[in-house]
Design an enzyme around this catalytic site. Sequence first.
Site, PDB file in Angstrom:
ATOM      1  N   GLY A  54      68.386 -29.184  44.719  1.00 52.25           N
ATOM      2  CA  GLY A  54      68.432 -28.474  44.099  1.00 52.25           C
ATOM      3  C   GLY A  54      69.149 -29.117  42.656  1.00 52.25           C
ATOM      4  O   GLY A  54      69.451 -30.612  43.272  1.00 52.25           O
ATOM      5  N   CYS A  81      66.052 -32.193  50.672  1.00 48.31           N
ATOM      6  CA  CYS A  81      67.313 -33.013  49.505  1.00 48.31           C
ATOM      7  C   CYS A  81      68.359 -32.740  49.179  1.00 48.31           C
ATOM      8  O   CYS A  81      69.077 -32.883  50.079  1.00 48.31           O
ATOM      9  CB  CYS A  81      66.405 -32.212  48.055  1.00 48.31           C
ATOM     10  SG  CYS A  81      66.817 -33.594  47.088  1.00 48.31           S
ATOM     11  N   TYR A  82      68.897 -31.723  48.359  1.00 50.00           N
ATOM     12  CA  TYR A  82      69.834 -31.502  48.352  1.00 50.00           C
ATOM     13  C   TYR A  82      70.543 -30.334  49.177  1.00 50.00           C
ATOM     14  O   TYR A  82      71.432 -30.434  49.807  1.00 50.00           O
ATOM     15  CB  TYR A  82      70.501 -30.476  46.708  1.00 50.00           C
ATOM     16  CG  TYR A  82      71.902 -29.831  47.097  1.00 50.00           C
ATOM     17  CD1 TYR A  82      72.795 -30.153  46.125  1.00 50.00           C
ATOM     18  CD2 TYR A  82      71.438 -28.291  46.911  1.00 50.00           C
ATOM     19  CE1 TYR A  82      73.900 -30.005  45.914  1.00 50.00           C
ATOM     20  CE2 TYR A  82      73.051 -27.998  46.891  1.00 50.00           C
ATOM     21  CZ  TYR A  82      74.361 -28.314  46.333  1.00 50.00           C
ATOM     22  OH  TYR A  82      75.736 -27.862  46.905  1.00 50.00           O
ATOM     23  N   HIS A 185      60.579 -35.227  49.659  1.00 48.35           N
ATOM     24  CA  HIS A 185      60.164 -33.197  49.996  1.00 48.35           C
ATOM     25  C   HIS A 185      58.523 -32.950  50.426  1.00 48.35           C
ATOM     26  O   HIS A 185      57.596 -33.559  50.239  1.00 48.35           O
ATOM     27  CB  HIS A 185      59.551 -32.546  47.732  1.00 48.35           C
ATOM     28  CG  HIS A 185      60.832 -32.683  46.958  1.00 48.35           C
ATOM     29  ND1 HIS A 185      61.663 -31.894  47.004  1.00 48.35           N
ATOM     30  CD2 HIS A 185      61.494 -34.121  46.757  1.00 48.35           C
ATOM     31  CE1 HIS A 185      62.902 -31.487  46.709  1.00 48.35           C
ATOM     32  NE2 HIS A 185      62.399 -33.065  45.930  1.00 48.35           N
ATOM     33  N   GLU A 187      57.092 -30.447  50.680  1.00 46.06           N
ATOM     34  CA  GLU A 187      56.399 -28.892  50.215  1.00 46.06           C
ATOM     35  C   GLU A 187      55.184 -29.603  49.575  1.00 46.06           C
ATOM     36  O   GLU A 187      54.262 -29.246  48.863  1.00 46.06           O
ATOM     37  CB  GLU A 187      57.343 -28.044  49.764  1.00 46.06           C
ATOM     38  CG  GLU A 187      57.886 -28.655  48.945  1.00 46.06           C
ATOM     39  CD  GLU A 187      59.425 -29.388  49.111  1.00 46.06           C
ATOM     40  OE1 GLU A 187      59.631 -30.423  49.938  1.00 46.06           O
ATOM     41  OE2 GLU A 187      60.015 -29.437  47.803  1.00 46.06           O
ATOM     42  N   ASP A 243      45.068  -7.929  39.893  1.00 45.66           N
ATOM     43  CA  ASP A 243      46.358  -7.091  40.089  1.00 45.66           C
ATOM     44  C   ASP A 243      46.658  -5.842  40.413  1.00 45.66           C
ATOM     45  O   ASP A 243      46.375  -4.811  41.852  1.00 45.66           O
ATOM     46  CB  ASP A 243      47.818  -8.111  39.796  1.00 45.66           C
ATOM     47  CG  ASP A 243      47.835  -8.601  39.062  1.00 45.66           C
ATOM     48  OD1 ASP A 243      46.640  -9.821  40.178  1.00 45.66           O
ATOM     49  OD2 ASP A 243      48.630  -9.543  38.592  1.00 45.66           O
ATOM     50  N   LYS A 383      50.070 -14.608  43.891  1.00 43.83           N
ATOM     51  CA  LYS A 383      48.839 -14.614  42.901  1.00 43.83           C
ATOM     52  C   LYS A 383      47.216 -14.548  43.628  1.00 43.83           C
ATOM     53  O   LYS A 383      46.296 -13.781  43.995  1.00 43.83           O
ATOM     54  CB  LYS A 383      48.267 -15.046  41.761  1.00 43.83           C
ATOM     55  CG  LYS A 383      46.630 -14.383  41.135  1.00 43.83           C
ATOM     56  CD  LYS A 383      47.138 -14.069  39.525  1.00 43.83           C
ATOM     57  CE  LYS A 383      45.962 -13.493  38.761  1.00 43.83           C
ATOM     58  NZ  LYS A 383      46.690 -12.200  37.863  1.00 43.83           N
TER      59      LYS A 383
END
Length: 527
Positions: A54, A81-82, A185, A187, A243, A383
């Site tokens: 964050g 991180c944060y 990070h 991710e 969708d 998606k």
Amino acid sequence: MKAQLLILDFGSQYTQLIARVVRELGVFCEIVPGTMAGDKILAREPKAVILSGGPSSVNSAQALRLDKKVLASGLPMFAICYGMQLIADEFGGKVEGWARDAVGDGCNGQAASVQREFGRATVTVLEAKGAFSGLAKGEVLQVWMSHGDKVTVLPQGFYAALSSEGSPVAAFGNDKKRVYGVQFHPEVHHTPKGKDILKTFLFDIAGLSADWDAGYFIDETVARIAKQVPTGNVICGLSGGVDSTVAATLVHKAIGQRLHCIFVDNGLLRHNEAPEVLDSFTGAGLLVHHVDASERFLSELAGVSDPEKKRKIIGRVFIEVFQEEARKITDVKYLVQGTLYPDVIESVSVVGSSATIKSHHNVGGLIENMELDLIEPLRELFKDEARAIGLKMGIAERLIHRQPFPGPGLAIRIIGDVTKEKLSVVRKADVIIQEEMRAANLERKLWQAFAVLLPVQSVGVMGDGRTYERTVAIRAVTSRDAMTADWYYFPESVLRRISSRIVNEVDGINRVVLDISTKPPSTIEWE
Ligand code: XMP
């Protein structure tokens, strides 16, 4: 479906990516605001939590905090991180570096700090334990850093697992509490071993199971809808887009012919689009009510050239036509919508208001005055997950990987007022672009490629005669999420073929131009 894991969002621009990686590992997870009341978080009965990064600093008065009830819950925690700094601070460690308020929406450290670390960095493994047990002591890893603050004093009972040149504590752990933190990070793909570290945490530390895949989702969703709608009818607006196609197919699997799909042909579709959409749905056994409302849309649009007015008219007429058709169906209990997860996330990252650039219209947004309950089977999916579900259910690849097409259709690709003649011109030019893009195998690479008809006439020469005709612009872009887009430079041979085919095959066009604008400051569509 219940999430095994909650991602507590503290405003990182990467929060959705964390969810993606966790789901790719087969664990169903959801994102909630990190500041949510502890009771509410725990009521969801997660088996573990991940704290995102964050932009703020734990030392700032405005720092976003995590409810102490969650900290005391004993749940396995992985903090990024944060999130790591917050854990350090809460468990009695010390965080230093930069104590001013944040600017921007990245992880903390957007402001100047001598110790800050951005981008690629390397860390060394000090302790290959806990969530880091898949690594080897002494191993050097490449990671992606984005921070200004860092942990300088470990909380009691924690050990430093990784260190970098700038941060002696680039990762920490407490095996007894099952709490881990990383300064980088894991991710993002710039951290090649990040996914492995998360995997160790999810399965070895938190004991979660990898039970989330397309087949499981389909079975579970179909059973749930069948139970939810034991009698009565359900309606669904079909657009031919991914969708609504996937959502309708799921509901059809659950309740068969009690699902009534309504397909409104607004006369603004591409060449052959209406019959193709109809064939694919009726071919798959869905009950489709086809309403050809082309003349009604065209007469309402006659003489209107303002882009917003055009959009508003199309949106209003669509709702009118849809409701008239829906009223013919008896005992309707629900409306199906193809809403996806990014539209519904309750996250601190999405708080804020933005100016209306264009009034969007699609088959969603129908519910306001229909007094029906919603079935949104894709509400929890991204998606590409919705696409995977569609493929698994046997929907044709060609439909699943279609490029997006806007609700207001070709009307926003004709600059100025819309007429039948202009629609025919833009359709013919569009088919040529579609054909050449496919022939060059570029359809999947591009977000969108299409033709725009400009109200600009210019002089040309054809045979021995002078022409004074209109212009077509080629718009081709790459994009990840349509928020930003870059123009795509077709290979010269493709551009040449498109341009010569358009001027030769489309009556009324004597000039073709290429749109080389990025979004922002332009938008993808011209109106
Ligand atoms: P812009 O032009 O805003 O478009 O850069 C971003 C993406 O959204 C699509 N688009 C729409 N989709 N209803 C839709 O369903 C709409 O009213 C609409 N307007 C734009 C556009 O094609 C692009 O992919």
